[in-house]
Design a protein around this motif. Structure first.
Motif, short mmCIF file in Angstrom:
data_model
loop_
_atom_site.label_atom_id
_atom_site.label_comp_id
_atom_site.label_asym_id
_atom_site.label_seq_id
_atom_site.Cartn_x
_atom_site.Cartn_y
_atom_site.Cartn_z
N GLN A 251 0.71 -1.31 0.04
CA GLN A 251 -0.09 -0.01 -0.03
C GLN A 251 0.64 1.29 0.02
OE1 GLN A 251 -3.63 -0.07 0.08
NE2 GLN A 251 -3.50 1.93 -0.09
N TYR A 277 -4.64 -3.05 -9.80
CA TYR A 277 -5.91 -3.63 -9.48
C TYR A 277 -5.73 -5.04 -9.25
CZ TYR A 277 -10.95 -4.76 -9.74
OH TYR A 277 -12.40 -5.19 -9.45
N TYR A 280 -3.81 -6.39 -6.20
CA TYR A 280 -4.80 -6.02 -4.97
C TYR A 280 -5.96 -7.19 -4.80
CZ TYR A 280 -2.25 -2.09 -3.01
OH TYR A 280 -1.31 -1.16 -2.48
N SER A 349 -8.60 1.04 -9.74
CA SER A 349 -7.25 1.02 -8.92
C SER A 349 -7.01 2.13 -8.01
CB SER A 349 -6.12 1.06 -9.85
OG SER A 349 -6.06 2.30 -10.65
N ASP A 351 -7.14 3.02 -4.61
CA ASP A 351 -7.10 2.64 -3.32
C ASP A 351 -6.73 3.50 -2.62
OD1 ASP A 351 -7.94 -0.38 -3.48
OD2 ASP A 351 -5.93 -0.44 -4.45
N TYR A 353 -6.86 3.57 1.09
CA TYR A 353 -7.19 3.36 2.47
C TYR A 353 -5.86 3.87 3.37
CZ TYR A 353 -9.75 -0.10 -0.09
OH TYR A 353 -10.36 -0.66 -1.13
N ILE A 371 -11.34 -2.07 4.73
CA ILE A 371 -10.88 -2.47 3.26
C ILE A 371 -11.85 -3.19 2.41
CG2 ILE A 371 -9.08 -3.83 1.95
CD1 ILE A 371 -7.02 -2.75 3.86
N PRO A 375 -13.99 -1.39 -0.99
CA PRO A 375 -13.05 -1.39 -2.16
C PRO A 375 -13.64 -0.63 -3.40
CG PRO A 375 -14.64 -3.34 -1.86
CD PRO A 375 -14.96 -2.43 -0.75
#
Lengths: 466, 369
Positions: A251, A277, A280, A349, A351, A353, A371, A375
């Motif tokens: 991450q 993507y 993950y 894609s 993300d 978090y 998470i 998503p």
């Protein structure tokens, strides 16, 4: 030998194994050869040294690009496929540990349980890229079995493969109500066809509601209890912590990459998005996942340090929303080559978090659940339409984009029903919006050329780009 | 008796009563919206229909052509004020189409009162608590917006009226078990539509009269086979009439603007809002609910046997993913069980009548009827 015995026992496993292998070999061979050619100073490298496969993804995705980019893309692809091959080898040793999971359920907890996670939609997802006719065949199998033609082609390809018995049999299945009704409902016939226990996770409609976190946590705890019964032992929290820490490394690399993508010129190309993507979804919290994220990041860092853009003459910066047309795997490259257009960020894609706080079991579960509940795509298709638009306009500003491409998958009822609102919102903000009609996996509905033709019309008439 | 004129008279009477008493009409879109909360003094619940909407040009510019025609017709009707202006709208997050209908309604018409309930997919204790909280918020919003007081007493009164309505509909439905049922499927559909569109005080009295009348009348109706009609949301008695004109008699149903809406009463011996939450989560479920297919399937099989059904017609609204998939699973399983099954795909507005009749006639012939 173990794998051969496994395939003898479950002959259907050979198909997905072959598919992953064929992608691996097709990708890796070219990447490695190019890498050495570059190292030896043989410039420019001539890709015709190797006769490419008919739909060689690496060629599509990186032809004419700097060698380090080619290597990074090749390595990311190779690692993703490697991961699949590893999964197949593990399931050959322990067939009773195989757990199918739906694409929005992250596999970290399954891994920590010592079980083997296989994203059900993963192998079918490769089909249109490796062999479009395979995707068509499975779509036809599902439709001929009575499932609606207007159902999303992703669950249709998956259903087709399951009905044909082409996926290795699982011990149990995990799925949820995200991101859409089509995917969710497809698990009823899958359940009947496979005949194993299915656990469904109920995420609230609007996961941003304050009380949603607690509800989701309890749902995930139920999922863990289900898995503990399957595994016959409790969740190993130390192992989960290790996995979460590896995910954090991945991450961190991704967040740095997203920061670098804001630069003008943009140091990376659009191809990183599907690779990121996929990583993950398939292998978060694994050494391979870290290597994929870091190898892409390194190219971006180097380019950024040199003030170099991946596209030599960057003219446009696009945000792509919706479902990427897998039928046209070279779309990002084509946009870059044809129009100097970099796709700086895409829905799938994105993300964002926070890192998982591994200081206690409670904090680790809390962050993992977040998470799972939020998503990309799932958080956009659920909740009020502000969830769908909020990230988009935030990214448009942050990444200094000058147009939005909405990849409007025809049977995504949820996103298609938001197109009118999206159109009005873009008009109010004076944002050029290109809506591409397509079917995510079925090139018979809109061909790759049909997709590019929609782009050409838009560029000629709206962006006035000759 | 002619239930068409019965329903027309009742509709006129119901709307007059609502006007006279100053009742505010709250439209809702899903059988999981508790009509009790919308039936307290000062309000009445009306399940949204758009029976006169045949084209959806305006709505289509917002909702996509791949969205179900129910939601497109609803948006069109509201934007065109075809069904008369409602005083408020209540949704559930029941399916992708309804969720986005809510968004598009807010975006295009921005009604002063428009709420959506986060409906869980499960029925465990946490889900009940979640839904209870959703209902608390709905009650509070109604109180504030319409300047009402919705306490336990008001809710108990509404529960009583709604339970009475369910009891009456169940009694009417029971008459369809007979060898020569005194009402048709079309008649039953009219009674259900009236029940969920008009103030309960009006419709309950009329239903009691209707039951008394049909119970004592002599009937000798000709039909070729008794069928059960199940599937997507269906509110149009004319659709049922087409099936019956082709020679079948619809003696039982399994859809959410039919028996699924009036089965199961709300409990009366506990906190009324909690009892409402429990009833709605535990009623015969819609296909969007998790892990409920086996119960849903067994219910259909039991009803089919109880009502002496010879064949089953599954109608599914085009573009409905949940019913599109489950309809196929139902078809396969019911055939394995030995039931002849016909699957019809349809749009919200009645169309393709000739083709539909031909298919039903062929189905009846294949059944040997």
């Amino acid at each position: 030998m173990v794998l051969i015995d496994y395939v003898k026992k479950f002959p259907q496993a050979i198909y997905p194994y072959y598919m992953t292998r064929s992608v691996l070999q097709g990708m890796r061979a070219m990447a490695v050869l190019r890498y050495y050619a570059w190292k030896r100073g043989e410039k420019p490298f001539d890709p015709d040294m190797i006769k490419p496969r008919e739909r060689d993804l690496l060629r599509l995705w990186s032809e004419g690009r700097p060698p380090d980019y080619q290597v990074a893309i090749g390595e990311a692809l190779g690692l993703t496929v490697d991961y699949y091959v590893d999964i197949f080898c593990r399931m050959a040793r322990d067939p009773d540990k195989l757990i199918w999971y739906e694409d929005v359920i992250p596999p970290e907890i399954i891994q920590a349980m010592g079980l083997i996670p296989l994203m059900v939609e993963g192998i079918p997802g490769m089909a249109p890229m490796v062999a479009p006719e395979a995707a068509h065949r499975f779509i036809d199998v599902a439709e001929n079995a009575g499932y609606p033609a207007d159902l999303c082609s992703m669950p249709k390809v998956t259903l087709g493969m399951v009905l044909e018995g082409l996926l290795p049999p699982p011990r149990a299945i995990l799925c949820s109500n995200s991101p859409c009704d089509g995917g969710m409902s497809s698990y009823l016939p899958i359940e009947q066809a496979v005949g194993v226990p299915v656990h469904r996770v109920d995420f609230p409609w609007n996961v941003y509601e304050p009380r949603a976190a607690e509800y989701c946590l309890k749902e995930v705890e139920r999922m863990i209890r289900f898995l503990e019964e399957i595994a016959g032992h409790p969740l190993d929290m130390d192992r989960l912590r290790d996995i979460c820490e590896m995910r954090n490394r991945m991450q961190e690399a991704t967040m740095e990459l997203w920061e670098l993508m804001k630069a003008r010129p943009c140091p990376m190309g659009g191809m990183l998005h599907p690779l990121s993507y996929t990583a993950y979804q398939v292998c978060p919290g694994t050494p391979m996942g870290i290597r994929i994220a870091e190898s892409i990041l390194q190219v971006a860092r180097d380019n950024h340090k040199e003030g170099r853009g991946l596209v030599p003459d960057e003219k446009h910066r696009a945000i792509m929303w919706g479902a990427f047309p897998v039928t046209t795997p070279d779309l990002y490259e084509w946009l870059e080559n044809e129009y100097g257009m970099v796709t700086v960020m895409v829905m799938l894609s994105y993300d964002h978090y926070p890192l998982i706080d591994t200081s206690s079991e409670a904090s680790m579960m809390r962050d993992l659940v977040e998470i799972m509940a939020k998503p990309p795509m799932a958080r956009h298709t659920r909740g009020p339409v502000e969830n769908f638009l909020g990230d988009l306009f935030h990214l448009y500003e942050e990444y200094q984009a000058d147009l939005v491409i909405m990849a409007a998958h025809q049977s995504c009822k949820n996103m298609r029903a938001a197109l009118g609102i999206l159109r009005d919102a873009c008009r109010r903000r004076d944002i050029p919006l290109l809506i591409i009609d397509h079917d995510v996996f079925d090139a018979r509905v809109v061909s790759p050329e049909g997709i590019k033709s929609q782009v050409r019309d838009f560029m000629d008439t709206v962006m006035r780009d000759d | 008796m002619n239930t068409a004129s019965w329903a027309d008279r009742l509709t006129a009477e119901g709307e007059d009563r609502a006007r006279t008493e100053g009742l505010r009409r709250i439209a809702y879109f899903c059988s999981y919206v508790p009509e009790e909360i919308l039936s307290v003094p000062g309000l009445y619940a009306c399940r949204m229909r758009a029976s006169n909407t045949t084209t959806t040009e305006t709505a289509d510019s917002y909702l996509g052509l791949f969205n179900c025609s129910y939601t497109r017709a609803m948006l069109e009707a509201i934007l065109e004020h075809e069904s008369g202006w409602m005083d408020g709208f209540v949704f559930t997050a029941g399916c992708d189409h309804l969720r986005r209908l809510y968004d598009n309604l807010v975006h295009t018409a921005n009604p002063p009162f428009c709420r959506i309930l986060g409906l869980p997919y499960k029925t465990h204790e946490d889900a009940r608590e979640w839904y209870f909280e959703e209902l608390v918020q709905l009650r509070n919003a109604l109180e504030e917006h319409f300047d009402l007081s919705i306490g336990d007493e008001e809710l108990r009164g509404a529960i009583e009226a709604c339970n009475e309505n369910r009891r009456l509909l169940a009694s009417l439905n029971e008459l369809r078990k007979g060898e020569n049922p005194p009402i048709t499927g079309e008649d039953m559909q009219r009674a259900v539509v009236a029940s969920f569109s008009l103030p309960k005080s009006v419709v309950n009295a009329a239903l009691a009269d209707l039951i008394e009348e049909v119970e004592t009348a002599a009937w000798d109706r000709k039909f070729r086979a008794r069928v059960l009609l199940m599937g997507s949301q269906l509110d149009d008695p004319a659709y049922v009439r087409v099936i019956e004109d082709a020679g079948a008699l619809v003696v039982a149903d399994g859809y959410c603007f039919g028996s699924l809406q009036y089965e199961h009463a709300v409990g009366t011996d506990s906190d009324p809002l909690k009892a409402i939450a429990v009833r709605y989560l535990e009623k015969t479920p819609c296909p969007r609910m998790f892990d409920a297919y086996p119960d849903r399937y067994m219910r259909i099989v039991e009803v089919a046997r109880e009502f002496g059904v010879q064949g089953i017609i599954i109608q599914t609204m085009k573009f409905c993913d949940t019913w599109g998939i489950e309809g196929n699973v139902f078809q396969n399983n019911l055939r394995e069980e030995g039931f002849p099954v016909l699957r019809l795909e349809r749009e919200y507005a009645l169309g393709g009548v000739g083709q539909m009749k031909t298919r039903i006639q062929a189905f009846l012939e294949a059944m040997g009827c």
